[in-house]
Design a protein around this motif. Structure first.
Motif, mmCIF file in Angstrom:
data_model
loop_
_atom_site.group_PDB
_atom_site.id
_atom_site.type_symbol
_atom_site.label_atom_id
_atom_site.label_comp_id
_atom_site.label_asym_id
_atom_site.label_seq_id
_atom_site.Cartn_x
_atom_site.Cartn_y
_atom_site.Cartn_z
ATOM 1 N N LEU A 1 0.824 -1.215 0.000
ATOM 2 C CA LEU A 1 0.000 0.000 0.000
ATOM 3 C C LEU A 1 0.855 1.261 0.000
ATOM 4 O O LEU A 1 0.464 2.279 -0.564
ATOM 5 C CB LEU A 1 -0.947 -0.008 1.198
ATOM 6 C CG LEU A 1 -2.025 -1.099 1.175
ATOM 7 C CD1 LEU A 1 -2.902 -0.996 2.404
ATOM 8 C CD2 LEU A 1 -2.851 -1.007 -0.084
ATOM 9 N N PHE A 2 2.029 1.194 0.628
ATOM 10 C CA PHE A 2 2.944 2.334 0.582
ATOM 11 C C PHE A 2 3.437 2.560 -0.847
ATOM 12 O O PHE A 2 3.549 3.702 -1.301
ATOM 13 C CB PHE A 2 4.131 2.117 1.527
ATOM 14 C CG PHE A 2 5.106 3.246 1.533
ATOM 15 C CD1 PHE A 2 4.803 4.425 2.184
ATOM 16 C CD2 PHE A 2 6.316 3.138 0.874
ATOM 17 C CE1 PHE A 2 5.697 5.487 2.187
ATOM 18 C CE2 PHE A 2 7.219 4.183 0.872
ATOM 19 C CZ PHE A 2 6.913 5.363 1.535
ATOM 20 N N ASN B 1 -4.388 13.174 -2.549
ATOM 21 C CA ASN B 1 -3.363 12.385 -1.854
ATOM 22 C C ASN B 1 -3.686 12.228 -0.370
ATOM 23 O O ASN B 1 -3.452 11.171 0.213
ATOM 24 C CB ASN B 1 -1.987 13.023 -2.035
ATOM 25 C CG ASN B 1 -1.432 12.777 -3.412
ATOM 26 O OD1 ASN B 1 -1.707 11.747 -4.027
ATOM 27 N ND2 ASN B 1 -0.668 13.726 -3.919
ATOM 28 N N GLY B 2 -4.221 13.258 0.245
ATOM 29 C CA GLY B 2 -4.627 13.152 1.651
ATOM 30 C C GLY B 2 -5.753 12.149 1.838
ATOM 31 O O GLY B 2 -5.730 11.323 2.756
ATOM 32 N N ALA B 3 -6.751 12.214 0.955
ATOM 33 C CA ALA B 3 -7.872 11.267 1.046
ATOM 34 C C ALA B 3 -7.405 9.838 0.781
ATOM 35 O O ALA B 3 -7.857 8.889 1.442
ATOM 36 C CB ALA B 3 -8.960 11.654 0.066
ATOM 37 N N LEU B 4 -6.487 9.670 -0.170
ATOM 38 C CA LEU B 4 -5.954 8.330 -0.449
ATOM 39 C C LEU B 4 -5.205 7.786 0.756
ATOM 40 O O LEU B 4 -5.378 6.622 1.132
ATOM 41 C CB LEU B 4 -5.040 8.372 -1.674
ATOM 42 C CG LEU B 4 -4.413 7.048 -2.089
ATOM 43 C CD1 LEU B 4 -5.492 6.078 -2.539
ATOM 44 C CD2 LEU B 4 -3.392 7.268 -3.185
ATOM 45 N N TYR B 5 -4.386 8.617 1.396
ATOM 46 C CA TYR B 5 -3.641 8.159 2.574
ATOM 47 C C TYR B 5 -4.583 7.794 3.723
ATOM 48 O O TYR B 5 -4.425 6.762 4.361
ATOM 49 C CB TYR B 5 -2.653 9.245 3.022
ATOM 50 C CG TYR B 5 -1.879 8.850 4.253
ATOM 51 C CD1 TYR B 5 -0.887 7.888 4.177
ATOM 52 C CD2 TYR B 5 -2.154 9.423 5.493
ATOM 53 C CE1 TYR B 5 -0.183 7.509 5.300
ATOM 54 C CE2 TYR B 5 -1.456 9.056 6.620
ATOM 55 C CZ TYR B 5 -0.470 8.095 6.516
ATOM 56 O OH TYR B 5 0.217 7.711 7.632
ATOM 57 N N ILE B 6 -5.583 8.630 3.951
ATOM 58 C CA ILE B 6 -6.547 8.342 5.026
ATOM 59 C C ILE B 6 -7.308 7.062 4.719
ATOM 60 O O ILE B 6 -7.513 6.214 5.595
ATOM 61 C CB ILE B 6 -7.497 9.540 5.222
ATOM 62 C CG1 ILE B 6 -6.725 10.710 5.826
ATOM 63 C CG2 ILE B 6 -8.682 9.170 6.093
ATOM 64 C CD1 ILE B 6 -7.497 12.016 5.830
ATOM 65 N N GLY B 7 -7.713 6.889 3.463
ATOM 66 C CA GLY B 7 -8.434 5.673 3.083
ATOM 67 C C GLY B 7 -7.582 4.422 3.221
ATOM 68 O O GLY B 7 -8.052 3.395 3.724
ATOM 69 N N LEU B 8 -6.328 4.493 2.791
ATOM 70 C CA LEU B 8 -5.452 3.322 2.893
ATOM 71 C C LEU B 8 -5.149 2.966 4.346
ATOM 72 O O LEU B 8 -5.114 1.788 4.703
ATOM 73 C CB LEU B 8 -4.157 3.567 2.119
ATOM 74 C CG LEU B 8 -4.284 3.608 0.594
ATOM 75 C CD1 LEU B 8 -2.940 3.932 -0.036
ATOM 76 C CD2 LEU B 8 -4.833 2.306 0.048
ATOM 77 N N THR B 9 -4.936 3.958 5.204
ATOM 78 C CA THR B 9 -4.700 3.643 6.613
ATOM 79 C C THR B 9 -5.964 3.092 7.264
ATOM 80 O O THR B 9 -5.888 2.234 8.141
ATOM 81 C CB THR B 9 -4.210 4.875 7.391
ATOM 82 O OG1 THR B 9 -5.122 5.952 7.205
ATOM 83 C CG2 THR B 9 -2.817 5.288 6.958
ATOM 84 N N HIS B 10 -7.131 3.572 6.831
ATOM 85 C CA HIS B 10 -8.392 3.047 7.360
ATOM 86 C C HIS B 10 -8.566 1.580 6.965
ATOM 87 O O HIS B 10 -8.978 0.748 7.777
ATOM 88 C CB HIS B 10 -9.555 3.896 6.841
ATOM 89 C CG HIS B 10 -10.874 3.538 7.433
ATOM 90 N ND1 HIS B 10 -11.166 3.746 8.764
ATOM 91 C CD2 HIS B 10 -11.971 2.974 6.896
ATOM 92 C CE1 HIS B 10 -12.398 3.326 9.009
ATOM 93 N NE2 HIS B 10 -12.907 2.851 7.872
#
Length: 99
Positions: free
Chosen positions: A23-24, A54-63
Protein backbone atom coordinates in the motif's frame (compact mmCIF):
# COMPACT_ATOMS: atom_id res chain seq x y z
CA UNK A 1 20.40 -17.05 29.27
CA UNK A 2 17.43 -16.11 27.07
CA UNK A 3 16.89 -17.77 23.74
CA UNK A 4 15.46 -15.66 20.92
CA UNK A 5 13.61 -17.21 18.02
CA UNK A 6 14.59 -16.10 14.51
CA UNK A 7 11.74 -14.31 12.79
CA UNK A 8 12.11 -14.92 9.06
CA UNK A 9 8.84 -13.42 7.84
CA UNK A 10 9.57 -9.86 8.94
CA UNK A 11 8.72 -8.42 5.52
CA UNK A 12 5.12 -9.62 5.81
CA UNK A 13 4.47 -7.24 8.70
CA UNK A 14 6.80 -4.39 7.70
CA UNK A 15 5.15 -0.97 7.89
CA UNK A 16 6.20 2.38 6.41
CA UNK A 17 4.24 5.47 7.52
CA UNK A 18 1.52 3.24 8.92
CA UNK A 19 1.02 1.34 5.63
CA UNK A 20 2.17 -2.13 4.57
CA UNK A 21 4.81 -2.14 1.83
CA UNK A 22 2.35 -2.82 -1.02
CA UNK A 23 0.00 0.00 0.00
CA UNK A 24 2.94 2.33 0.58
CA UNK A 25 4.12 1.60 -2.97
CA UNK A 26 0.62 2.42 -4.23
CA UNK A 27 0.69 5.68 -2.29
CA UNK A 28 4.10 6.65 -3.68
CA UNK A 29 2.94 5.85 -7.21
CA UNK A 30 -0.04 8.17 -6.70
CA UNK A 31 2.26 10.90 -5.33
CA UNK A 32 4.63 10.66 -8.31
CA UNK A 33 1.69 10.63 -10.74
CA UNK A 34 0.18 13.67 -9.07
CA UNK A 35 3.52 15.50 -9.23
CA UNK A 36 3.65 14.85 -12.97
CA UNK A 37 0.07 16.07 -13.25
CA UNK A 38 0.95 19.30 -11.42
CA UNK A 39 4.00 19.87 -13.62
CA UNK A 40 2.06 19.54 -16.88
CA UNK A 41 -1.21 21.21 -15.76
CA UNK A 42 0.00 23.98 -13.52
CA UNK A 43 -2.78 25.92 -11.80
CA UNK A 44 -3.75 26.65 -8.22
CA UNK A 45 -6.90 24.50 -8.33
CA UNK A 46 -4.89 21.52 -9.62
CA UNK A 47 -2.40 21.87 -6.77
CA UNK A 48 -5.20 22.01 -4.18
CA UNK A 49 -6.96 19.06 -5.83
CA UNK A 50 -3.78 16.97 -5.79
CA UNK A 51 -3.23 17.66 -2.08
CA UNK A 52 -6.84 16.72 -1.31
CA UNK A 53 -6.62 13.56 -3.44
CA UNK A 54 -3.36 12.38 -1.85
CA UNK A 55 -4.63 13.15 1.65
CA UNK A 56 -7.87 11.27 1.05
CA UNK A 57 -5.95 8.33 -0.45
CA UNK A 58 -3.64 8.16 2.57
CA UNK A 59 -6.55 8.34 5.03
CA UNK A 60 -8.43 5.67 3.08
CA UNK A 61 -5.45 3.32 2.89
CA UNK A 62 -4.70 3.64 6.61
CA UNK A 63 -8.39 3.05 7.36
CA UNK A 64 -8.34 -0.15 5.27
CA UNK A 65 -5.09 -1.21 6.95
CA UNK A 66 -6.64 -0.91 10.42
CA UNK A 67 -9.91 -2.60 9.36
CA UNK A 68 -9.04 -5.23 6.72
CA UNK A 69 -12.51 -6.75 7.01
CA UNK A 70 -13.92 -3.77 5.06
CA UNK A 71 -12.61 -5.26 1.82
CA UNK A 72 -13.71 -8.82 2.62
CA UNK A 73 -17.13 -9.29 1.04
CA UNK A 74 -17.65 -13.04 0.88
CA UNK A 75 -15.76 -16.30 0.68
CA UNK A 76 -14.16 -16.98 -2.67
CA UNK A 77 -14.44 -20.76 -2.62
CA UNK A 78 -17.32 -22.88 -1.37
CA UNK A 79 -16.77 -25.18 1.58
CA UNK A 80 -17.63 -28.26 -0.49
CA UNK A 81 -17.44 -28.90 -4.22
CA UNK A 82 -20.01 -31.29 -5.60
CA UNK A 83 -21.24 -32.54 -8.99
CA UNK A 84 -24.77 -32.80 -7.66
CA UNK A 85 -27.36 -30.98 -9.77
CA UNK A 86 -28.58 -27.81 -8.09
CA UNK A 87 -31.88 -27.74 -9.98
CA UNK A 88 -35.05 -29.32 -8.62
CA UNK A 89 -36.34 -29.91 -12.15
CA UNK A 90 -36.53 -33.53 -13.27
CA UNK A 91 -35.82 -34.13 -16.95
CA UNK A 92 -36.38 -37.89 -16.93
CA UNK A 93 -39.15 -39.99 -15.54
CA UNK A 94 -38.30 -43.08 -13.43
CA UNK A 95 -38.41 -45.33 -16.54
CA UNK A 96 -35.57 -43.41 -18.15
CA UNK A 97 -37.64 -41.65 -20.85
CA UNK A 98 -37.32 -37.93 -21.49
CA UNK A 99 -40.37 -35.84 -20.65
Amino acid sequence: MKKFEIYKNIRKRAVIMGLPIALFALMMTAVIGSLLFVIFCFSFSVIIGVFVFNGALYIGLTHFTRNPSLLHFKKVFPQAISNKKQSALKYEDPNGHLT
